[in-house]
Scaffold this active site. Structure first.
Site, PDB file in Angstrom:
ATOM      1  N   ILE A  18       0.831  -1.216   0.000  1.00 25.36           N
ATOM      2  CA  ILE A  18       0.000   0.000   0.000  1.00 25.36           C
ATOM      3  C   ILE A  18       0.864   1.264   0.000  1.00 25.36           C
ATOM      4  CG2 ILE A  18      -1.598   1.323   1.462  1.00 25.36           C
ATOM      5  CD1 ILE A  18      -2.817  -1.484   2.270  1.00 25.36           C
ATOM      6  N   VAL A  61       9.706   3.179  12.196  1.00 21.06           N
ATOM      7  CA  VAL A  61       8.678   4.073  12.747  1.00 21.06           C
ATOM      8  C   VAL A  61       8.480   3.877  14.251  1.00 21.06           C
ATOM      9  CG1 VAL A  61       7.408   4.358  10.572  1.00 21.06           C
ATOM     10  CG2 VAL A  61       6.740   2.519  12.162  1.00 21.06           C
ATOM     11  N   SER A 144      -7.461  -0.147   9.520  1.00 22.24           N
ATOM     12  CA  SER A 144      -7.918  -1.420   8.933  1.00 22.24           C
ATOM     13  C   SER A 144      -9.384  -1.616   9.298  1.00 22.24           C
ATOM     14  CB  SER A 144      -7.101  -2.584   9.513  1.00 22.24           C
ATOM     15  OG  SER A 144      -7.659  -3.834   9.143  1.00 22.24           O
ATOM     16  N   TYR A 157      -3.198  -7.152  16.528  1.00 18.25           N
ATOM     17  CA  TYR A 157      -3.362  -6.367  15.300  1.00 18.25           C
ATOM     18  C   TYR A 157      -4.626  -5.521  15.383  1.00 18.25           C
ATOM     19  CZ  TYR A 157      -3.471  -5.176  10.341  1.00 18.25           C
ATOM     20  OH  TYR A 157      -3.496  -4.486   9.150  1.00 18.25           O
TER      21      TYR A 157
HETATM   22  P1  NAP Z   1       3.488  -4.707   3.385  1.00 16.71           P
HETATM   23  O1  NAP Z   1       3.413  -5.009   1.932  1.00 16.71           O
HETATM   24  O2  NAP Z   1       4.105  -5.686   4.300  1.00 16.71           O
HETATM   25  O3  NAP Z   1       4.207  -3.277   3.552  1.00 16.71           O
HETATM   26  C1  NAP Z   1       4.475  -2.756   4.829  1.00 16.71           C
HETATM   27  C2  NAP Z   1       5.849  -2.120   4.790  1.00 16.71           C
HETATM   28  O4  NAP Z   1       6.100  -1.531   6.087  1.00 16.71           O
HETATM   29  C3  NAP Z   1       6.974  -3.134   4.528  1.00 16.71           C
HETATM   30  O5  NAP Z   1       7.893  -2.626   3.582  1.00 16.71           O
HETATM   31  C4  NAP Z   1       7.592  -3.268   5.901  1.00 16.71           C
HETATM   32  O6  NAP Z   1       8.947  -3.628   5.868  1.00 16.71           O
HETATM   33  C5  NAP Z   1       7.424  -1.864   6.440  1.00 16.71           C
HETATM   34  N1  NAP Z   1       7.647  -1.825   7.872  1.00 16.71           N
HETATM   35  C6  NAP Z   1       7.380  -2.765   8.803  1.00 16.71           C
HETATM   36  N2  NAP Z   1       7.790  -2.360  10.010  1.00 16.71           N
HETATM   37  C7  NAP Z   1       8.311  -1.129   9.854  1.00 16.71           C
HETATM   38  C8  NAP Z   1       8.918  -0.206  10.732  1.00 16.71           C
HETATM   39  N3  NAP Z   1       9.081  -0.480  12.034  1.00 16.71           N
HETATM   40  N4  NAP Z   1       9.350   0.967  10.230  1.00 16.71           N
HETATM   41  C9  NAP Z   1       9.237   1.236   8.920  1.00 16.71           C
HETATM   42  N5  NAP Z   1       8.679   0.407   8.026  1.00 16.71           N
HETATM   43  C10 NAP Z   1       8.232  -0.778   8.489  1.00 16.71           C
HETATM   44  O7  NAP Z   1       2.048  -4.419   3.972  1.00 16.71           O
HETATM   45  P2  NAP Z   1       0.762  -3.703   3.348  1.00 16.71           P
HETATM   46  O8  NAP Z   1      -0.260  -4.737   3.168  1.00 16.71           O
HETATM   47  O9  NAP Z   1       1.127  -2.799   2.244  1.00 16.71           O
HETATM   48  O10 NAP Z   1       0.330  -2.856   4.625  1.00 16.71           O
HETATM   49  C11 NAP Z   1       0.488  -1.443   4.696  1.00 16.71           C
HETATM   50  C12 NAP Z   1      -0.374  -0.941   5.841  1.00 16.71           C
HETATM   51  O11 NAP Z   1      -1.739  -1.242   5.550  1.00 16.71           O
HETATM   52  C13 NAP Z   1      -0.078  -1.618   7.184  1.00 16.71           C
HETATM   53  O12 NAP Z   1      -0.234  -0.674   8.217  1.00 16.71           O
HETATM   54  C14 NAP Z   1      -1.154  -2.668   7.282  1.00 16.71           C
HETATM   55  O13 NAP Z   1      -1.443  -3.004   8.609  1.00 16.71           O
HETATM   56  C15 NAP Z   1      -2.310  -1.941   6.630  1.00 16.71           C
HETATM   57  N6  NAP Z   1      -3.370  -2.801   6.141  1.00 16.71           N
HETATM   58  C16 NAP Z   1      -3.091  -3.779   5.231  1.00 16.71           C
HETATM   59  C17 NAP Z   1      -4.143  -4.589   4.784  1.00 16.71           C
HETATM   60  C18 NAP Z   1      -3.921  -5.706   3.807  1.00 16.71           C
HETATM   61  O14 NAP Z   1      -4.863  -6.519   3.612  1.00 16.71           O
HETATM   62  N7  NAP Z   1      -2.788  -5.781   3.126  1.00 16.71           N
HETATM   63  C19 NAP Z   1      -5.444  -4.401   5.269  1.00 16.71           C
HETATM   64  C20 NAP Z   1      -5.674  -3.392   6.195  1.00 16.71           C
HETATM   65  C21 NAP Z   1      -4.623  -2.590   6.610  1.00 16.71           C
HETATM   66  P3  NAP Z   1       9.314  -5.207   6.053  1.00 16.71           P
HETATM   67  O15 NAP Z   1       8.742  -5.899   4.854  1.00 16.71           O
HETATM   68  O16 NAP Z   1      10.810  -5.187   6.107  1.00 16.71           O
HETATM   69  O17 NAP Z   1       8.674  -5.648   7.340  1.00 16.71           O
END
Ligand code: NAP
Length: 269
Positions: A18, A61, A144, A157
């Site tokens: 995202i 973060v 979320s 979560y």
């Molecule tokens: P993603 O593809 O795993 O991307 C998240 C990114 O955040 C990754 O590059 C991760 O790095 C990075 N990250 C993790 N811990 C961090 C930290 N301490 N400091 C800086 N960066 C960090 O996940 P996504 O699905 O795009 O999710 C993005 C956001 O949307 C999250 O907050 C997630 O909870 C939320 N969300 C996602 C969904 C879904 O279905 N995908 C639904 C609702 C909400 P690493 O890969 O190295 O950990």
């Protein structure tokens, strides 16, 4: 979208999913973007937009000095911060009797404490900025649907995301008078590396199938569909929107179906 051209925006989680899609859309809209993530570097996520409009910095973060350095870098590059999208996040949880305290803390640290730290440092910067078109800035958190309603095994979560939803509303109240809008996007299940990891685990085929059915549009969302909602909230098209939780979930939280659409001949394509 109106009001994004030339604006300077920090996007965390910009290496993946995202966050990466949001950075790409912002560049296409003509914004200047400082992407940030745990990973040490990331390619420019979009082909459109000015080639010098993209920069990247490593951030954790959940570490205050790292977040402060990220915001300082944004100010040094762009002179001001018009917007932030905090998309960094981690999955994790389980039924509470099975969750290690360290795992609970890890999820809360990144998702909730990290949202607080990013907001704290970006808003501190925004408060000192001149008003432009009546605004000092726009903050978008990524919560979320699991911060709106419960999910089996959600625990840490869901608690973190519920915290992000209400923190966002509180910040909207606190800073509206200073020209800073604060909103969250609440995605349904989105096709990203985060969900690919979860649903790639053994035994997750049936839950995945059921979850797809819960989305009334019959599929997972795409990261670009969350990016467009985040960009809307950042933009001046949302100039009267603050304290809002924008649910983008293909109808997941709309309500139950109970098989009635099938009975009515309304299910399927
Ligand atoms: P993603 O593809 O795993 O991307 C998240 C990114 O955040 C990754 O590059 C991760 O790095 C990075 N990250 C993790 N811990 C961090 C930290 N301490 N400091 C800086 N960066 C960090 O996940 P996504 O699905 O795009 O999710 C993005 C956001 O949307 C999250 O907050 C997630 O909870 C939320 N969300 C996602 C969904 C879904 O279905 N995908 C639904 C609702 C909400 P690493 O890969 O190295 O950990």
């Amino acid at each position: 979208m109106r009001g994004l051209t030339g604006k300077s925006v920090i996007v965390t989680g910009a290496s993946s999913g995202i966050g990466r899609a949001t950075a790409a859309r912002l560049l296409e809209e003509g914004a200047q973007v400082l992407g940030a993530d745990l990973s040490p570097s990331a390619d420019r996520p979009a082909s459109d937009g000015s080639s010098d409009a993209w920069a990247f910095i490593r951030v954790d973060v959940s570490d205050e000095s790292s977040v402060a350095a990220m915001v300082a870098e944004g100010v040094s590059l762009f002179g001001r911060i018009d917007g932030v999208v905090n998309a960094a996040g981690v999955a994790g949880g389980g039924a509470v009797h099975m969750v290690d305290a360290a795992e609970w803390r890890r999820v809360i640290d990144v998702n909730l404490f990290g949202t607080f730290l990013v907001a704290k440092h970006v808003i501190t910067q925004m408060l000192g900025q001149e008003l432009v078109d009546g605004a000092r800035g726009s903050v978008v958190t990524i919560a979320s649907i699991e911060g709106i309603e419960g999910t089996a095994g959600g625990s840490a979560y869901s608690a973190s995301k519920g915290g992000v939803v209400i923190l966002t509303k509180n910040m909207a109240i606190d800073y509206a008078g200073r020209g800073i809008r604060v909103n969250s996007v609440c995605p349904g299940f989105i096709d990203t590396p985060m969900t690919a990891n979860i649903f790639g685990l053994d035994g997750m085929e049936t839950p995945r199938h059921d979850i797809i059915k819960e989305h009334k549009l019959g599929r997972f969302g795409e990261p670009e569909e969350i990016a467009s909602a985040a960009c809307f909230l950042l933009s001046s098209d949302a100039s009267f929107v603050t304290g809002h939780s924008l649910i983008v979930d293909g109808g997941y939280t709309a309500g139950r179906d109970h098989g009635v659409t099938e009975m009515l001949g309304l299910a399927g394509p």
